[in-house]
Design an enzyme around this catalytic site. Structure first.
Site, PDB file in Angstrom:
ATOM      1  CB  CYS A   1      21.665  20.041 -34.079  1.00  0.00           C
ATOM      2  SG  CYS A   1      21.180  21.588 -34.855  1.00  0.00           S
TER       3      CYS A   1
ATOM      4  CG  HIS B   1      24.224  20.491 -38.620  1.00  0.00           C
ATOM      5  ND1 HIS B   1      23.241  20.549 -39.574  1.00  0.00           N
ATOM      6  CD2 HIS B   1      23.662  21.017 -37.480  1.00  0.00           C
ATOM      7  CE1 HIS B   1      22.136  21.064 -39.032  1.00  0.00           C
ATOM      8  NE2 HIS B   1      22.358  21.346 -37.777  1.00  0.00           N
TER       9      HIS B   1
END
Lengths: 349, 349, 349, 349
Positions: free
Chosen positions: B148, B241
């Site tokens: 990710c 994120h």
């Protein structure tokens, strides 16, 4: 005992000064200064206490006075200043005409003849004081401490600078909410979020660090001979700044040696046994997931900086990385000014 | 419509697959696979739904089958895999014998002849598939997507690599909780805290990025000719994120030009009009305090990466810095596999 | 000094026992018990320390032993038990055959002849011990303390029950994460959220409170003559349960009188000067926005319960409302068992 | 299409109005009003957009005008007002002289002839409008909606009041941060904390609920014939109020019947098919740990209220308890005003 006062006593940093000075072996709070609207009230009545420890009994009945040098008893020797920078630019110098001022405000940092001092890092800058008094025609004097994120970082860099040659430093911060003041960050802005910007913080870190780690000669600081780039971010943590540090040295050094230099670092405050100085100001942890702000911010009563994950940087030659946590309102603010005052008290007063 | 299935359908990433595939123009979920204990139950009965949108009606009555290729109807063409890496190491190849597998698991990434693919970045790696089928003697094949944090970073690096010469990259992450799985991070560990360690994350970012941005020739990837150092940290954010990036180029480039190259980046998925591909996969913001995960993670339905604070790095020559936010469970996991499958559907099936 | 041991010493409540017993004037930890996999290791090596204070030096080198009475030195007089209820159902009685067991587990609460005791509330239930030893043929004995949310509530109700006639009580809780154990609540479940359910908590509060506030006669407890309804909810707070309480009395009482009865409440532990007993266990605050868990949980080292917003209920006759905060892992768990042990030490050993 | 405007358009509730009215089938935003300092700017330039969805394109270029009826085009028929109560007390009536005002402000609630209306609960109060226009000599008129926590509660109470006889109600709230406005709650105040006080909230809930559930006869509302006591608390949740409700009826009722009455509740907005009205405004969940604000606040696009844990209260006869979650800035604020406007549009305009 030295009589001391606090300028900005009702604010959050002011409250931290009070908490840290309560039971201090050498300093006794006799004077609390705040804005006009608090003046004349008992401290307890003037203040919404924001800390999770109780307000010390010893200050509750002190009558708050206005932040004006004329209102301060001449027995007071040291004034701690914790007011917003725009006020401090005028008020700190005003008090320095007559008193010793240990200021946490950024307004006067790195101005000519004004020491920006961390006792473990550059205590020699206190020698500027003579020049300062002459240049400004002050009977008192003014000593400042760096920005919260800079202090924690610089404490961990000092043993490195003393032992190795640094080429470059990158630092990325995850800073606590208290650094912005009690009302600084709305909860709607930070819950389930990160704010990737703190005004002027990167500039302060980049310039202050090089000054602190530089050479002091003939009354002037020459910046350290390397550069540092900072990216600063706010996270949902009450207290304790976390910083990820990447360092390139001029040659390969042993990681265990690097850790050992940090862990065994001691300097003037440790020699002098200053009351607020930790025996070892940098704590090195081996656990893979430390330091963490909630678990490590209170190390050495908040005056230690905890380092972990010291590891070789596989991506670049001569490089390593680590993470640090320091308590931003103790070692990074009120405690920093107090340690400066302790050094002044030991060496100058 | 292409019939598709989901391996690990009851878990959190599996649920994200279902949410994203609901109403998909080309794919229809006909098969849901999970562990033995769920097999035989209606999907609704087998699953504790964890997302804040409702479970799509279309899957509620599907009977869950065991994660075994023999249990899957031969009409199914693509299987999405979202199972823990240790299981995936065995299960993904098992299914690849007969089916197309688009896997989010790390187990098989960068193994010989297994494409690790982001359609905007290195779609040419799909050419490995012929060699793959021969080498492993599979009738189906297996395509993986990166980690990710790597995906979000690499999407923003691709237009830079295409236009400039990078010398070095440092990246410091502030990663969301969902990246660790629903039960991955106890609330006692992260509230009022940062966890400065994510197992194997730095290694993945450092190696996968260079692979993705490298050159593909004669069936082999040659890593990009620069290095990247990562420091990875967990913060109290549900999804999204955040990454602080420091880049040194080989010469000074104009910041506005850098921003423009990112903002105007388009690649094969945009050309082909793949259903999940955003028109512009990198969004560049000018507001001083963006990107923020809570505000920007859902850009382009979670398939865009938002960049902000693109600024000259005053500390180093030829250098600049920026901050990015990408949705880790959409663009960084389920959405990544789906975009791979869309490219496969367009080009290969 | 009385030698004591801790069953379940490596867990979070076990760690709280260690923290609270460190420097205790009467108790010295000599024995630490845990599961088979920890047995034989130094405590420091066997334990992931989860508290924000440091692990006390005094326990680091203690060799952990298995949770088996045969492994415990006969000099040990008191064992503190902090293990999950299903284990405690077997292990606590096993140890009670030979030792005094002060248990925080729910397994044996309100069983025949087993005191469920808060020293300020129903110390007379310790008189059950003779019958207990006869009934179970034990040389040692077992004393339990209530559920965390019950303890805080009951401490504030006791001065009310002593002075007024209660008709009915409603209580709605906002409970801290630590009450569920370190891994009890995933961060994905509680960030930006409330979980409106805690298994068996309402049942425990409703039954335990009436027992604690009831009458003890001839070895048997007769429940208090009113009812209490609880609704229990989990919020994103690390430590400190908050409870909103609505009370209907049989007649109108003066709010100041109610506050005064709470604030001046003292009972047997205060008379005896038990080491962990606060001088006044219920603190009454007048600030309009207190108590708050982060600011008030540590009152009296976590052994006090803070009450605020004591106000007339305008909606119903003879009614008032208030809010309380108590530290769930100190006064509500480890500290509760320790206070029981202090009372036992003073009165029985 | 009806032309509408928003007073207080740059604030957080104003932004919610814009988000909810974008793509509305009957209303078109043509006018945005804000303070003097925003007047004259494009909306996009005047506004720091705080929502996690993008600012709708349709409003970006609208030129903001000052909050003065003279500045509003006469084609505008409805003005939505979302300004602080002290301003609203003057501004809302000013606009009502000429326009229809649907106000979310508390200033004018329950004033004579001013309907406080939830379309599912007391639509008949719109009949006050004739008297209102006469009494105040207005050409337009003013309709208000209740407080956020009241709306969610009252929607769930309405089917109960319609079918059973209520004796008493206790409600304890866990309210979201957005209810206090964007800057209302500092992050330092709520992280790892609960604030057990919301100014005037309990008073509003107690009085508004009885009005809403009362009888409307001859232009006057007679309060419902039972009482309600509220205790209101703020928790670390962005959006979505959670409320624990305890109800005593005059006789025992079947829990399944109670749930069924709630789940099947439909009223005038459902009959009329008002665009923002959910088909069933009260959703009843059977999962033991629902409703949760993060998972349930967006039910029916934020216009539904989710109920769970409907259970017999074992402590008291004829009693039951439940928990509800409602979106405070949608159903509890902007959406409430919009639904009122939709009813007005259908019935009056």
């Amino acid at each position: 005992m030295v009589d001391v006062g606090i300028i900005g006593a009702t604010g959050m940093v002011g409250q931290n000064f009070i908490r840290l000075l309560d039971q201090h072996p050498d300093f006794e709070i006799t004077t609390l200064l705040a804005s006009e609207k608090s003046a004349g009230k008992r401290y307890e009545d003037a203040t919404t206490w924001l800390l999770d420890s109780e307000m010390p009994e010893s200050v509750k009945d002190i009558k708050v006075v206005e932040s004006n040098p004329d209102k301060v008893d001449k027995n007071v020797e040291i004034l701690f200043s914790s007011i917003p920078s725009d006020f401090a630019a005028k008020i700190d110098p005003d008090f320095a005409k007559e008193f010793v001022v240990a200021s946490n405000a950024s307004a006067m940092r790195m101005k000519p003849h004004i020491p920006l001092c961390i006792p473990e890092v550059n205590p020699e800058t206190l020698d500027m004081i003579d020049d300062q008094q002459k240049a400004y025609d002050w009977d008192g004097f003014l000593v400042t401490n760096p920005n919260c994120s800079t202090i924690a970082l610089t404490l961990t860099l000092k043993p490195l600078v003393d032992n190795f040659n640094i080429n470059r430093i990158y630092v990325s911060t995850m800073q606590a909410l208290s650094g912005a003041g009690y009302n600084g960050v709305p909860s709607m802005g930070i819950l389930d979020n990160v704010i990737p910007y703190i005004g002027q913080e990167e500039e302060k870190m980049e310039s202050e660090s090089l000054y602190l780690l530089g050479d002091y000669e003939n009354g002037v600081v020459k910046d350290a001979p390397f550069n540092l780039s900072a990216s600063c971010h706010r996270v949902a943590v009450i207290n304790g700044h976390t910083e990820a540090v990447f360092i390139e040295l001029d040659k390969e050094e042993d990681i265990d040696d690097i850790k050992s230099k940090m862990a065994n670092f001691q300097a003037l405050p440790q020699e002098l046994g200053l009351p607020s100085a930790p025996e070892y100001p940098v704590i090195v942890k081996d656990e893979v997931d430390r330091p963490q702000p909630r678990l490590d911010r209170d190390a050495c009563n908040g005056m230690g900086v905890t380092v972990g994950r010291v590891r070789k940087d596989q991506a670049f030659p001569n490089s390593f990385k680590y993470v640090l946590v320091g308590h931003n309102t103790i070692r990074g603010a009120a405690g920093a000014s107090i340690l400066n005052a302790e050094l002044i008290n030991e060496r100058i007063l």
